[in-house]
Scaffold this motif. Sequence first.
Motif, short mmCIF file in Angstrom:
data_model
loop_
_atom_site.label_atom_id
_atom_site.label_comp_id
_atom_site.label_asym_id
_atom_site.label_seq_id
_atom_site.Cartn_x
_atom_site.Cartn_y
_atom_site.Cartn_z
N HIS A 51 0.83 -1.21 0.00
CA HIS A 51 0.00 0.00 0.00
C HIS A 51 0.87 1.26 0.00
N LEU A 52 1.95 1.23 0.73
CA LEU A 52 2.89 2.36 0.76
C LEU A 52 3.47 2.57 -0.64
N TYR A 53 3.89 1.48 -1.24
CA TYR A 53 4.49 1.51 -2.59
C TYR A 53 3.53 2.14 -3.59
N ARG A 54 2.27 1.70 -3.53
CA ARG A 54 1.26 2.19 -4.46
C ARG A 54 0.96 3.68 -4.21
N ARG A 60 8.74 7.59 -4.47
CA ARG A 60 8.91 6.52 -3.49
C ARG A 60 10.15 6.71 -2.63
N GLU A 61 11.21 7.29 -3.23
CA GLU A 61 12.44 7.46 -2.45
C GLU A 61 12.25 8.38 -1.27
N SER A 62 11.23 9.22 -1.32
CA SER A 62 10.99 10.14 -0.20
C SER A 62 10.19 9.48 0.92
N PHE A 63 9.76 8.26 0.68
CA PHE A 63 8.90 7.59 1.66
C PHE A 63 9.37 6.15 1.89
N LYS A 80 8.93 -5.88 -2.46
CA LYS A 80 10.00 -6.34 -1.57
C LYS A 80 11.36 -6.02 -2.20
N ALA A 81 11.47 -6.31 -3.49
CA ALA A 81 12.74 -6.06 -4.18
C ALA A 81 13.08 -4.57 -4.17
N PHE A 82 12.08 -3.73 -4.40
CA PHE A 82 12.32 -2.29 -4.43
C PHE A 82 12.87 -1.79 -3.11
N TYR A 83 12.18 -2.13 -2.02
CA TYR A 83 12.61 -1.61 -0.72
C TYR A 83 13.92 -2.24 -0.27
N ALA A 84 14.15 -3.47 -0.65
CA ALA A 84 15.43 -4.11 -0.31
C ALA A 84 16.57 -3.37 -1.00
N GLU A 85 16.32 -3.04 -2.26
CA GLU A 85 17.34 -2.35 -3.05
C GLU A 85 17.62 -0.96 -2.51
#
Lengths: 204, 254
Positions: A51-54, A60-63, A80-85
């Motif tokens: 939900h955060l991603y959407r 997104r980098e600001s959150f 998951k991959a995005f936030y891990a990265e």
Amino acid sequence: MDEFAPLDCLLPSGIQRICLVILNQPIDERYFHVLWSKAKIRACADGGANHLYRLTEGRRESFLPDYISGDFDSILPEVKAFYAEKNCKLMETPDQDLTDFTKCLAIMVEEIKAQKLQIDTIVTLGGLGGRFDQIMATVETLFHAQKITDLPVVVIQDRSLAVLLQEGRQHHLNVNTGLEGKWCSLVPVGSPCLTTTSGLKWNL
Amino acid sequence: MDEFAPLDCLLPSGIQRICLVILNQPIDERYFRVLWSKAKIRACADGGANHLYRLTEGRRESFLPDYISGDFDSILPEVKAFYAEKNCKLMETPDQDLTDFTKCLAIMVEAIKAQKLQIDTIVTLGGLGGRFDQIMATVETLFHAQKITDLPVVVIQDRSLAVLLQEGRQHHLNVNTGLEGKWCSLVPVGSPCLTTTSGLKWNLDNQILAFGQLVSTSNTYDDHDPKEGKKPVMVITDNPLLWSMGIKPQSTNH
């Protein structure tokens, strides 16, 4: 006299120092910005990250959450991959007897201690809608929370707020933030409660 | 052995004879048609009438409730006027200590008796979403319902079903209608429950379910041979225990 204002967290000018947990429910955007900007630690429980991603598409980098925890059966692979990265901590918590929310809170409490932060309230977005068993699981987490922290844990979704009032002390709820709706409620979830109140239209 | 299939009411071919209560929440259209067509008595609790009115636009005369009850602080004036003009019974129930849902149920039970109907289940649409205190009020009504009728009162909204399991008897829940979703749950809402189950993935063996201790959510059904279907879920409890379960997503084919 100790007063607690449950809706202070939603006031931009509110005085409570808060941490934020995002659960797996649609995020109320009007609350999100106030809470995110004030929160000292921000976390997602499993699918809360979706939900955060959407919601934060385009910026997104600001959150970026400080951590995402859970059994990871709801978080989407791309999320998951995005936030891990982006180096957000991913903390897998497979315990079957505790909900994702409970485990996320436990980590939050540890983080607050580890960082020696002065916090007044842990605020949760989501948890009061969707699957009925998950709503009940939220309430269960509020019970567990009382064993792991003295901090109030407030849950907000859509136009409802819920918080569990401990036994054995007088609670004084400040309901003058200006954000209060018309209704309020006291529900003895878990066992009968011998109760006395004042300030309500129908007191006990 | 008495078996109860909570989702039988949503099967067009289901065998339960039902009555229907519509609460003040958006109506799931895919459930509405099946339930309305099968129900022997159909009622709205206050603002439930607004949702019925909106959903049935264009053919409202074909979907007139037998009665609308409540304190009438939610029903819109035009809706109330419409159903009054069509001769639906409007029954104002101003009691402040009981919810609209409780009062609507009490009237339903009386109507079933008065009409000498054979009914198996009272089905409710709505009640599990929206204002949090109203969700809790739904649960409260399920407790009151046990005092006014022996009939199971099933509550359905979105993809959840809830029903309160009485203490002191062995419940056998048939979960083979084909409409069952993956999850199920046992929640000791009002007090700790000494519980034993079978047929679940995580069963209880004479254990206490209690808030702050152990609450069963995100449970599921025992592994089974797909040819044989799921075994009934057996539950026995010493205090009222709230069973809830997921409903499989369905298309709106009729």
